[in-house]
Motif scaffolding. Structure first.
Motif, PDB file in Angstrom:
ATOM      1  N   MET A   1      -8.241   0.883   7.313  1.00  0.00           N
ATOM      2  CA  MET A   1      -8.667  -0.279   6.586  1.00  0.00           C
ATOM      3  C   MET A   1      -7.415  -1.089   6.237  1.00  0.00           C
ATOM      4  N   ASP A   2      -7.269  -2.208   6.899  1.00  0.00           N
ATOM      5  CA  ASP A   2      -6.087  -3.037   6.650  1.00  0.00           C
ATOM      6  C   ASP A   2      -6.441  -4.141   5.679  1.00  0.00           C
ATOM      7  N   VAL A   3      -5.824  -4.109   4.524  1.00  0.00           N
ATOM      8  CA  VAL A   3      -6.030  -5.176   3.548  1.00  0.00           C
ATOM      9  C   VAL A   3      -4.738  -5.891   3.211  1.00  0.00           C
ATOM     10  N   ILE A   4      -3.623  -5.246   3.433  1.00  0.00           N
ATOM     11  CA  ILE A   4      -2.341  -5.849   3.087  1.00  0.00           C
ATOM     12  C   ILE A   4      -2.076  -7.085   3.948  1.00  0.00           C
ATOM     13  N   GLY A   5      -2.282  -6.954   5.251  1.00  0.00           N
ATOM     14  CA  GLY A   5      -2.019  -8.061   6.167  1.00  0.00           C
ATOM     15  C   GLY A   5      -2.755  -9.334   5.809  1.00  0.00           C
ATOM     16  N   PRO A   6      -4.083  -9.257   5.617  1.00  0.00           N
ATOM     17  CA  PRO A   6      -4.811 -10.478   5.254  1.00  0.00           C
ATOM     18  C   PRO A   6      -4.377 -11.081   3.918  1.00  0.00           C
ATOM     19  N   VAL A   7      -4.016 -10.228   2.962  1.00  0.00           N
ATOM     20  CA  VAL A   7      -3.551 -10.735   1.663  1.00  0.00           C
ATOM     21  C   VAL A   7      -2.227 -11.479   1.835  1.00  0.00           C
ATOM     22  N   LEU A  48       6.903  -4.238  -0.176  1.00  0.00           N
ATOM     23  CA  LEU A  48       5.906  -5.005  -0.939  1.00  0.00           C
ATOM     24  C   LEU A  48       6.590  -5.825  -2.036  1.00  0.00           C
ATOM     25  N   ILE A  49       7.591  -5.244  -2.662  1.00  0.00           N
ATOM     26  CA  ILE A  49       8.334  -5.963  -3.701  1.00  0.00           C
ATOM     27  C   ILE A  49       9.073  -7.156  -3.089  1.00  0.00           C
ATOM     28  N   LEU A  50       9.706  -6.951  -1.938  1.00  0.00           N
ATOM     29  CA  LEU A  50      10.390  -8.056  -1.256  1.00  0.00           C
ATOM     30  C   LEU A  50       9.398  -9.153  -0.857  1.00  0.00           C
ATOM     31  N   LEU A  51       8.236  -8.751  -0.376  1.00  0.00           N
ATOM     32  CA  LEU A  51       7.210  -9.734  -0.009  1.00  0.00           C
ATOM     33  C   LEU A  51       6.735 -10.509  -1.234  1.00  0.00           C
ATOM     34  N   THR A  52       6.611  -9.818  -2.365  1.00  0.00           N
ATOM     35  CA  THR A  52       6.220 -10.486  -3.609  1.00  0.00           C
ATOM     36  C   THR A  52       7.205 -11.604  -3.939  1.00  0.00           C
ATOM     37  N   VAL A  53       8.492 -11.322  -3.778  1.00  0.00           N
ATOM     38  CA  VAL A  53       9.521 -12.338  -4.020  1.00  0.00           C
ATOM     39  C   VAL A  53       9.360 -13.475  -3.017  1.00  0.00           C
ATOM     40  N   GLY A  54       9.221 -13.117  -1.737  1.00  0.00           N
ATOM     41  CA  GLY A  54       9.099 -14.129  -0.689  1.00  0.00           C
ATOM     42  C   GLY A  54       7.855 -14.982  -0.825  1.00  0.00           C
ATOM     43  N   LEU A  55       6.805 -14.402  -1.373  1.00  0.00           N
ATOM     44  CA  LEU A  55       5.539 -15.122  -1.547  1.00  0.00           C
ATOM     45  C   LEU A  55       5.442 -15.800  -2.917  1.00  0.00           C
ATOM     46  N   GLN A  56       6.525 -15.736  -3.673  1.00  0.00           N
ATOM     47  CA  GLN A  56       6.622 -16.388  -4.987  1.00  0.00           C
ATOM     48  C   GLN A  56       5.470 -15.967  -5.909  1.00  0.00           C
ATOM     49  N   LEU A  57       5.272 -14.665  -5.996  1.00  0.00           N
ATOM     50  CA  LEU A  57       4.230 -14.112  -6.852  1.00  0.00           C
ATOM     51  C   LEU A  57       4.862 -13.373  -8.023  1.00  0.00           C
ATOM     52  N   PRO A  58       4.152 -13.282  -9.150  1.00  0.00           N
ATOM     53  CA  PRO A  58       4.660 -12.477 -10.257  1.00  0.00           C
ATOM     54  C   PRO A  58       4.710 -11.001  -9.852  1.00  0.00           C
ATOM     55  N   GLN A  59       5.570 -10.245 -10.515  1.00  0.00           N
ATOM     56  CA  GLN A  59       5.673  -8.820 -10.211  1.00  0.00           C
ATOM     57  C   GLN A  59       4.303  -8.178 -10.311  1.00  0.00           C
ATOM     58  N   GLY A  60       3.981  -7.365  -9.344  1.00  0.00           N
ATOM     59  CA  GLY A  60       2.724  -6.631  -9.343  1.00  0.00           C
ATOM     60  C   GLY A  60       1.540  -7.394  -8.797  1.00  0.00           C
ATOM     61  N   ALA A  61       1.668  -8.700  -8.608  1.00  0.00           N
ATOM     62  CA  ALA A  61       0.525  -9.503  -8.165  1.00  0.00           C
ATOM     63  C   ALA A  61       0.068  -9.134  -6.763  1.00  0.00           C
ATOM     64  N   LEU A  62       1.016  -8.884  -5.859  1.00  0.00           N
ATOM     65  CA  LEU A  62       0.648  -8.538  -4.493  1.00  0.00           C
ATOM     66  C   LEU A  62      -0.055  -7.183  -4.468  1.00  0.00           C
ATOM     67  N   LEU A  63       0.494  -6.226  -5.185  1.00  0.00           N
ATOM     68  CA  LEU A  63      -0.136  -4.909  -5.248  1.00  0.00           C
ATOM     69  C   LEU A  63      -1.517  -5.009  -5.880  1.00  0.00           C
ATOM     70  N   ALA A  64      -1.662  -5.810  -6.918  1.00  0.00           N
ATOM     71  CA  ALA A  64      -2.971  -5.996  -7.560  1.00  0.00           C
ATOM     72  C   ALA A  64      -3.970  -6.629  -6.588  1.00  0.00           C
ATOM     73  N   VAL A  66      -3.924  -6.384  -3.343  1.00  0.00           N
ATOM     74  CA  VAL A  66      -4.255  -5.363  -2.349  1.00  0.00           C
ATOM     75  C   VAL A  66      -5.265  -4.372  -2.932  1.00  0.00           C
ATOM     76  N   ILE A  67      -5.039  -3.943  -4.171  1.00  0.00           N
ATOM     77  CA  ILE A  67      -5.976  -3.017  -4.823  1.00  0.00           C
ATOM     78  C   ILE A  67      -7.352  -3.655  -4.948  1.00  0.00           C
ATOM     79  N   ASP A  68      -7.405  -4.920  -5.342  1.00  0.00           N
ATOM     80  CA  ASP A  68      -8.690  -5.624  -5.442  1.00  0.00           C
ATOM     81  C   ASP A  68      -9.389  -5.682  -4.091  1.00  0.00           C
ATOM     82  N   ALA A  69      -8.639  -5.987  -3.041  1.00  0.00           N
ATOM     83  CA  ALA A  69      -9.225  -6.077  -1.704  1.00  0.00           C
ATOM     84  C   ALA A  69      -9.765  -4.723  -1.260  1.00  0.00           C
ATOM     85  N   ILE A  70      -9.032  -3.667  -1.540  1.00  0.00           N
ATOM     86  CA  ILE A  70      -9.493  -2.318  -1.187  1.00  0.00           C
ATOM     87  C   ILE A  70     -10.747  -1.980  -1.980  1.00  0.00           C
ATOM     88  N   ALA A  71     -10.727  -2.262  -3.263  1.00  0.00           N
ATOM     89  CA  ALA A  71     -11.875  -1.945  -4.115  1.00  0.00           C
ATOM     90  C   ALA A  71     -13.126  -2.679  -3.653  1.00  0.00           C
TER      91      ALA A  71
END
Length: 88
Positions: A1-7, A48-64, A66-71
């Motif tokens: 189940m790939d959710v990281i890529g689409p996010v 994921l942390i580096l991508l968060t920086v590159g995507l200009q997101l607050p800390q934890g936003a990318l992981l959150a 991804v978790i939402d997409a999985i859920a």
């Protein structure tokens, strides 16, 4: 189940940047960004942390996200997140 890529892809497109620009901002290789977006690679937590920086997101936003997409795809995981535990 790939959710990281689409996010990652959705946020990158929202910013209107290329994979090359994201890779430069995140200090990772463009081909790595491409393989993440296509679901061929699963990034480690440091990436994921580096991508968060590159995507200009607050800390934890990318992981959150991804978790939402999985859920949303996995009823068992969604219930576990609601309970605050994966143990039934």
């Amino acid at each position: 189940m790939d959710v990281i890529g689409p996010v990652v892809r959705a946020r990158r497109k929202e910013l209107g940047i290329s994979q090359a620009t994201l890779a430069e901002r995140a200090a990772i290789d463009r081909t790595y960004v491409s393989s993440i977006e296509r679901g061929q690679r699963n990034p480690t937590l440091p990436v994921l942390i580096l991508l968060t920086v590159g995507l200009q997101l607050p800390q934890g936003a990318l992981l959150a996200a991804v978790i939402d997409a999985i859920a949303n795809q996995d009823d068992w995981l969604a219930r576990a997140i609601e309970r605050g535990s994966v143990v039934e």
